[in-house]
Design a protein around this motif. Sequence first.
Motif, PDB file in Angstrom:
ATOM      1  N   UNK A   1       0.838  -1.185   0.000  1.00  0.00           N
ATOM      2  CA  UNK A   1       0.000   0.000   0.000  1.00  0.00           C
ATOM      3  C   UNK A   1       0.875   1.238   0.000  1.00  0.00           C
ATOM      4  N   UNK A   2       0.690   2.134  -0.972  1.00  0.00           N
ATOM      5  CA  UNK A   2       1.478   3.365  -1.019  1.00  0.00           C
ATOM      6  C   UNK A   2       0.524   4.553  -1.033  1.00  0.00           C
ATOM      7  N   UNK A   3       1.005   5.697  -0.582  1.00  0.00           N
ATOM      8  CA  UNK A   3       0.177   6.897  -0.582  1.00  0.00           C
ATOM      9  C   UNK A   3      -0.118   7.321  -2.015  1.00  0.00           C
ATOM     10  N   UNK A   4      -1.392   7.542  -2.298  1.00  0.00           N
ATOM     11  CA  UNK A   4      -1.806   7.914  -3.646  1.00  0.00           C
ATOM     12  C   UNK A   4      -1.712   9.426  -3.804  1.00  0.00           C
ATOM     13  N   UNK A   5      -0.606   9.907  -4.357  1.00  0.00           N
ATOM     14  CA  UNK A   5      -0.374  11.349  -4.455  1.00  0.00           C
ATOM     15  C   UNK A   5      -1.212  12.017  -5.544  1.00  0.00           C
ATOM     16  N   UNK A   6      -1.903  11.234  -6.363  1.00  0.00           N
ATOM     17  CA  UNK A   6      -2.699  11.831  -7.433  1.00  0.00           C
ATOM     18  C   UNK A   6      -3.871  12.643  -6.879  1.00  0.00           C
ATOM     19  N   UNK A   7      -4.225  12.390  -5.615  1.00  0.00           N
ATOM     20  CA  UNK A   7      -5.357  13.077  -5.016  1.00  0.00           C
ATOM     21  C   UNK A   7      -4.944  14.283  -4.200  1.00  0.00           C
ATOM     22  N   UNK A   8      -3.675  14.651  -4.216  1.00  0.00           N
ATOM     23  CA  UNK A   8      -3.170  15.700  -3.337  1.00  0.00           C
ATOM     24  C   UNK A   8      -3.119  17.037  -4.066  1.00  0.00           C
ATOM     25  N   UNK A   9      -4.292  17.687  -4.198  1.00  0.00           N
ATOM     26  CA  UNK A   9      -4.382  19.011  -4.813  1.00  0.00           C
ATOM     27  C   UNK A   9      -3.692  19.056  -6.173  1.00  0.00           C
ATOM     28  N   UNK A  10      -3.764  17.954  -6.909  1.00  0.00           N
ATOM     29  CA  UNK A  10      -3.152  17.854  -8.234  1.00  0.00           C
ATOM     30  C   UNK A  10      -1.651  18.139  -8.212  1.00  0.00           C
ATOM     31  N   UNK A  11      -1.039  17.932  -7.078  1.00  0.00           N
ATOM     32  CA  UNK A  11       0.393  18.176  -6.934  1.00  0.00           C
ATOM     33  C   UNK A  11       1.120  16.836  -6.803  1.00  0.00           C
ATOM     34  N   UNK A  12       1.927  16.462  -7.802  1.00  0.00           N
ATOM     35  CA  UNK A  12       2.646  15.180  -7.697  1.00  0.00           C
ATOM     36  C   UNK A  12       3.739  15.251  -6.644  1.00  0.00           C
ATOM     37  N   UNK A  13       3.905  14.177  -5.920  1.00  0.00           N
ATOM     38  CA  UNK A  13       4.970  14.096  -4.927  1.00  0.00           C
ATOM     39  C   UNK A  13       6.086  13.223  -5.460  1.00  0.00           C
ATOM     40  N   UNK A  14       7.310  13.594  -5.169  1.00  0.00           N
ATOM     41  CA  UNK A  14       8.457  12.814  -5.617  1.00  0.00           C
ATOM     42  C   UNK A  14       8.873  11.763  -4.600  1.00  0.00           C
ATOM     43  N   UNK A  15       8.447  11.912  -3.360  1.00  0.00           N
ATOM     44  CA  UNK A  15       8.746  10.885  -2.359  1.00  0.00           C
ATOM     45  C   UNK A  15       7.582   9.898  -2.290  1.00  0.00           C
ATOM     46  N   UNK A  16       7.828   8.764  -1.664  1.00  0.00           N
ATOM     47  CA  UNK A  16       6.801   7.728  -1.521  1.00  0.00           C
ATOM     48  C   UNK A  16       6.633   7.376  -0.053  1.00  0.00           C
ATOM     49  N   UNK A  17       5.389   7.150   0.348  1.00  0.00           N
ATOM     50  CA  UNK A  17       5.094   6.619   1.673  1.00  0.00           C
ATOM     51  C   UNK A  17       4.515   5.226   1.504  1.00  0.00           C
ATOM     52  N   UNK A  18       5.118   4.262   2.188  1.00  0.00           N
ATOM     53  CA  UNK A  18       4.711   2.864   2.065  1.00  0.00           C
ATOM     54  C   UNK A  18       4.078   2.412   3.370  1.00  0.00           C
ATOM     55  N   UNK A  19       2.875   1.849   3.267  1.00  0.00           N
ATOM     56  CA  UNK A  19       2.127   1.353   4.418  1.00  0.00           C
ATOM     57  C   UNK A  19       1.919  -0.149   4.233  1.00  0.00           C
TER      58      UNK A  19
END
Length: 239
Positions: A93-111
């Motif tokens: 499971x990784x953080x879905x950055x596509x939903x973050x104010x249309x701002x892509x993130x370069x880092x990843x969060x893994x759950x």
Amino acid sequence: MSYYFLLKMRETEPRIIFAAGIRLLASLMLLAADTANLRADDTPKTSCETISERILEIRTDDLSSLSQRQQSNIAYYLAEEARENRRIPTRLGIFNDKLLWNQPLNFSLIFPSGGCPHPHRCAGTAVLPDLDKIKLQRFSYRRNLVIAPNVQIATAPKQKNISASLVLLDKKEHSFLKFYDVYQVSAIDRDGKPHQSDYVRSEYSVIAPKRGASKENNYLACLQNVFNVRDVMPGSGAR
């Protein structure tokens, strides 16, 4: 206690209860008005979010659905897990950055555990790329995380800005970890104003809780599943 005094208490008791009720109603109306005003403002606000609603589940043997940056991050994480002789799961499971104010993130969060069941404490990993290397940072999570927007605006070349931040707890839950991307303004338009930002690296900051600090108290309430999720932080504004 005299009969006269008891009689007076009975006469004034309804008025006291009525006055207290009016004060409570007024407080609730003010709170509702503040919340309505906060929601009417469409600028991004610091919020408490449920991790399970933000997770994108992926297969570890097929990363093709991810961006190049995310593929690189996850591949590095899996290689490090293999090097440490840890079992490689079939799904992550990784953080879905596509939903973050249309701002892509370069880092990843893994759950790895997905939505961690309350009151258990689960361990996750942040993958933080730099220009020539990638760093891993462990964190602790339960069910929620804090999302804080960035409102800083660069006004000069070479000035650094940061992206929106994701806030979680350190492994021992003693401090907050704030993850974000760092950008540097490098281009100037015809009016002499900077307008282009280049990604530099991803970082994290350690925030030690301060006694009585409302922002840190709100963070802790969210991360320990006390605060209502899918809501803006009280009085938070953008952070």
